[in-house]
Design a protein around this motif. Structure first.
Motif, PDB file in Angstrom:
ATOM      1  N   THR A   6       0.822  -1.205   0.000  1.00 12.92           N
ATOM      2  CA  THR A   6       0.000   0.000   0.000  1.00 12.92           C
ATOM      3  C   THR A   6       0.857   1.257   0.000  1.00 12.92           C
ATOM      4  OG1 THR A   6      -1.711  -1.205   1.229  1.00 12.92           O
ATOM      5  CG2 THR A   6      -1.861   1.198   1.197  1.00 12.92           C
ATOM      6  N   ALA A   7       1.957   1.229   0.749  1.00 13.91           N
ATOM      7  CA  ALA A   7       2.860   2.384   0.796  1.00 13.91           C
ATOM      8  C   ALA A   7       3.447   2.682  -0.579  1.00 13.91           C
ATOM      9  CB  ALA A   7       3.974   2.136   1.808  1.00 13.91           C
ATOM     10  N   LEU A   8       3.860   1.623  -1.280  1.00 13.98           N
ATOM     11  CA  LEU A   8       4.404   1.818  -2.625  1.00 13.98           C
ATOM     12  C   LEU A   8       3.334   2.339  -3.580  1.00 13.98           C
ATOM     13  CD1 LEU A   8       6.690  -1.321  -2.981  1.00 13.98           C
ATOM     14  CD2 LEU A   8       7.422   1.069  -2.987  1.00 13.98           C
ATOM     15  N   GLU A   9       2.155   1.754  -3.539  1.00 10.43           N
ATOM     16  CA  GLU A   9       1.078   2.184  -4.436  1.00 10.43           C
ATOM     17  C   GLU A   9       0.693   3.637  -4.171  1.00 10.43           C
ATOM     18  OE1 GLU A   9      -1.808  -0.741  -3.506  1.00 10.43           O
ATOM     19  OE2 GLU A   9      -0.877  -2.314  -4.735  1.00 10.43           O
ATOM     20  N   ASN A  10       0.650   4.023  -2.912  1.00 11.39           N
ATOM     21  CA  ASN A  10       0.330   5.417  -2.586  1.00 11.39           C
ATOM     22  C   ASN A  10       1.417   6.361  -3.093  1.00 11.39           C
ATOM     23  OD1 ASN A  10      -2.049   4.672  -1.345  1.00 11.39           O
ATOM     24  ND2 ASN A  10      -1.199   4.704   0.727  1.00 11.39           N
ATOM     25  N   GLY A  11       2.674   5.950  -2.930  1.00  8.27           N
ATOM     26  CA  GLY A  11       3.773   6.773  -3.426  1.00  8.27           C
ATOM     27  C   GLY A  11       3.722   6.927  -4.934  1.00  8.27           C
ATOM     28  N   HIS A  12       3.437   5.838  -5.638  1.00  6.30           N
ATOM     29  CA  HIS A  12       3.315   5.899  -7.097  1.00  6.30           C
ATOM     30  C   HIS A  12       2.146   6.790  -7.514  1.00  6.30           C
ATOM     31  CE1 HIS A  12       5.564   1.808  -7.732  1.00  6.30           C
ATOM     32  NE2 HIS A  12       6.298   2.731  -7.149  1.00  6.30           N
ATOM     33  N   ARG A  13       1.065   6.686  -6.784  1.00  5.97           N
ATOM     34  CA  ARG A  13      -0.120   7.484  -7.107  1.00  5.97           C
ATOM     35  C   ARG A  13       0.177   8.979  -6.972  1.00  5.97           C
ATOM     36  NH1 ARG A  13      -3.147   5.416  -3.604  1.00  5.97           N
ATOM     37  NH2 ARG A  13      -3.826   3.674  -4.917  1.00  5.97           N
ATOM     38  N   GLU A  14       0.907   9.351  -5.947  1.00  7.90           N
ATOM     39  CA  GLU A  14       1.242  10.762  -5.733  1.00  7.90           C
ATOM     40  C   GLU A  14       2.183  11.260  -6.826  1.00  7.90           C
ATOM     41  OE1 GLU A  14       1.554  14.580  -4.052  1.00  7.90           O
ATOM     42  OE2 GLU A  14       0.060  13.002  -4.021  1.00  7.90           O
ATOM     43  N   ILE A  15       3.165  10.474  -7.188  1.00  9.84           N
ATOM     44  CA  ILE A  15       4.104  10.880  -8.241  1.00  9.84           C
ATOM     45  C   ILE A  15       3.382  11.017  -9.580  1.00  9.84           C
ATOM     46  CG2 ILE A  15       6.104  10.136  -9.591  1.00  9.84           C
ATOM     47  CD1 ILE A  15       7.236   8.958  -6.972  1.00  9.84           C
ATOM     48  N   GLN A 113       9.152  10.017 -18.413  1.00  8.37           N
ATOM     49  CA  GLN A 113       9.008   8.711 -19.050  1.00  8.37           C
ATOM     50  C   GLN A 113       9.779   7.637 -18.293  1.00  8.37           C
ATOM     51  OE1 GLN A 113       6.942   7.860 -21.586  1.00  8.37           O
ATOM     52  NE2 GLN A 113       7.572   5.802 -20.967  1.00  8.37           N
ATOM     53  N   ASP A 114      10.987   7.971 -17.840  1.00  5.65           N
ATOM     54  CA  ASP A 114      11.781   7.018 -17.057  1.00  5.65           C
ATOM     55  C   ASP A 114      11.086   6.664 -15.746  1.00  5.65           C
ATOM     56  OD1 ASP A 114      13.699   6.934 -18.992  1.00  5.65           O
ATOM     57  OD2 ASP A 114      15.374   7.466 -17.675  1.00  5.65           O
ATOM     58  N   VAL A 115      10.537   7.669 -15.084  1.00  6.72           N
ATOM     59  CA  VAL A 115       9.863   7.434 -13.807  1.00  6.72           C
ATOM     60  C   VAL A 115       8.639   6.550 -14.011  1.00  6.72           C
ATOM     61  CG1 VAL A 115       8.554   8.546 -11.959  1.00  6.72           C
ATOM     62  CG2 VAL A 115      10.715   9.531 -12.706  1.00  6.72           C
ATOM     63  N   LYS A 116       7.852   6.828 -15.047  1.00  9.18           N
ATOM     64  CA  LYS A 116       6.657   6.017 -15.327  1.00  9.18           C
ATOM     65  C   LYS A 116       7.035   4.566 -15.638  1.00  9.18           C
ATOM     66  CE  LYS A 116       3.899   9.812 -17.245  1.00  9.18           C
ATOM     67  NZ  LYS A 116       3.300  10.349 -18.500  1.00  9.18           N
ATOM     68  N   SER A 117       8.051   4.387 -16.477  1.00  8.49           N
ATOM     69  CA  SER A 117       8.480   3.025 -16.832  1.00  8.49           C
ATOM     70  C   SER A 117       8.969   2.265 -15.610  1.00  8.49           C
ATOM     71  CB  SER A 117       9.591   3.092 -17.884  1.00  8.49           C
ATOM     72  OG  SER A 117       9.137   3.697 -19.069  1.00  8.49           O
ATOM     73  N   HIS A 118       9.659   2.966 -14.737  1.00  6.26           N
ATOM     74  CA  HIS A 118      10.177   2.331 -13.522  1.00  6.26           C
ATOM     75  C   HIS A 118       9.034   1.892 -12.611  1.00  6.26           C
ATOM     76  CE1 HIS A 118      12.475   1.565  -9.940  1.00  6.26           C
ATOM     77  NE2 HIS A 118      11.913   2.574  -9.305  1.00  6.26           N
ATOM     78  N   MET A 119       8.035   2.745 -12.434  1.00  5.97           N
ATOM     79  CA  MET A 119       6.913   2.383 -11.574  1.00  5.97           C
ATOM     80  C   MET A 119       6.121   1.220 -12.173  1.00  5.97           C
ATOM     81  SD  MET A 119       5.553   6.038 -10.004  1.00  5.97           S
ATOM     82  CE  MET A 119       5.124   6.746 -11.601  1.00  5.97           C
ATOM     83  N   GLU A 120       5.917   1.249 -13.483  1.00  7.86           N
ATOM     84  CA  GLU A 120       5.198   0.155 -14.129  1.00  7.86           C
ATOM     85  C   GLU A 120       5.948  -1.169 -13.998  1.00  7.86           C
ATOM     86  OE1 GLU A 120       4.675   1.482 -18.096  1.00  7.86           O
ATOM     87  OE2 GLU A 120       3.160   2.992 -17.572  1.00  7.86           O
TER      88      GLU A 120
END
Length: 221
Positions: A6-15, A113-120
């Motif tokens: 949940t912590a990771l998903e919340n962090g990704h959502r904020e970014i 783009q790098d950040v999005k690819s990394h989160m995905e």
């Protein structure tokens, strides 16, 4: 308290929210005025800070668990950390660029783009497999550790304003040392004054002794 997933998903959502806000806001290529560009600079700075806090918490708490629990954990961790480093390098370059420069928008697009690819990659290649091998208690504990790491990073950001500046410390040290440096100087001055008085007394005695024979001789004649 959120578990690690949940912590990771919340962090990704904020970014992702920050990235969408930047993508939809005016920039130098579509007629943004100075106020809009200043706001864009602030938005990018907040994104850089949030991304840095998030990735620092992952490297401290999350990736060690991935390496330990997953059969290909080392490989996944190394790949993700390289992705993080690439994105962070571009983020750091953005710090030194003016929003009016064409390179600013180009660098921002590449970093996004790098950040999005990394989160995905994490969401698709790491988290589903990690859920199968991590027990809920440990997931909860690592989630709490990640939140504490991010809070500590936020506190560290404010620390330079709260702590004395180097110039202030130097000034304080000089002020404290001033008395200890001054005392030997005062003692030296006192010793010098005492020596001067002693020398004057000796000169007076010598002058008196020279005058006595002349007076005696004068009286005798």
């Amino acid at each position: 308290m959120d578990d690690v997933f949940t912590a990771l998903e919340n962090g990704h959502r904020e970014i992702r929210r920050m990235l969408r806000e930047l993508e939809s806001s005016p920039n130098s290529t579509n007629g943004a005025n100075q106020a809009a560009l200043a706001r864009r600079r602030q938005m990018v700075d907040r994104l850089i800070m949030e991304h840095s806090r998030h990735e620092a918490a992952e490297q401290e708490c999350f990736w060690p668990a991935v390496r330990e629990l997953m059969a290909n954990g080392d490989q996944l961790a190394e790949q993700c950390i390289r992705q993080e480093q690439s994105a962070q390098r571009m983020m750091n370059e953005l710090r030194g660029l003016d929003p009016q420069e064409a390179k600013f928008e180009e660098m921002l697009r590449n970093a996004a783009q790098d950040v999005k690819s990394h989160m995905e990659f994490k969401e698709q290649q790491v988290l589903p497999s990690l859920r199968k091998v991590m027990d809920p208690q440990r997931a909860q504990r690592i989630g709490e550790q990640m939140m504490q790491s991010k809070q500590a990073a936020s506190a560290g950001r404010a620390q330079p304003h709260a702590a004395p500046r180097p110039g202030q410390l130097k000034g304080t040290a000089q002020a404290k040392g001033g008395k200890s440096q001054k005392q030997p100087q005062q003692r030296g001055q006192g010793q010098k004054q005492g020596q001067n008085r002693h020398q004057q007394e000796q000169e007076q005695e010598q002058e008196q002794s020279r005058q006595k024979p002349r007076d005696t001789m004068g009286r005798g004649r």
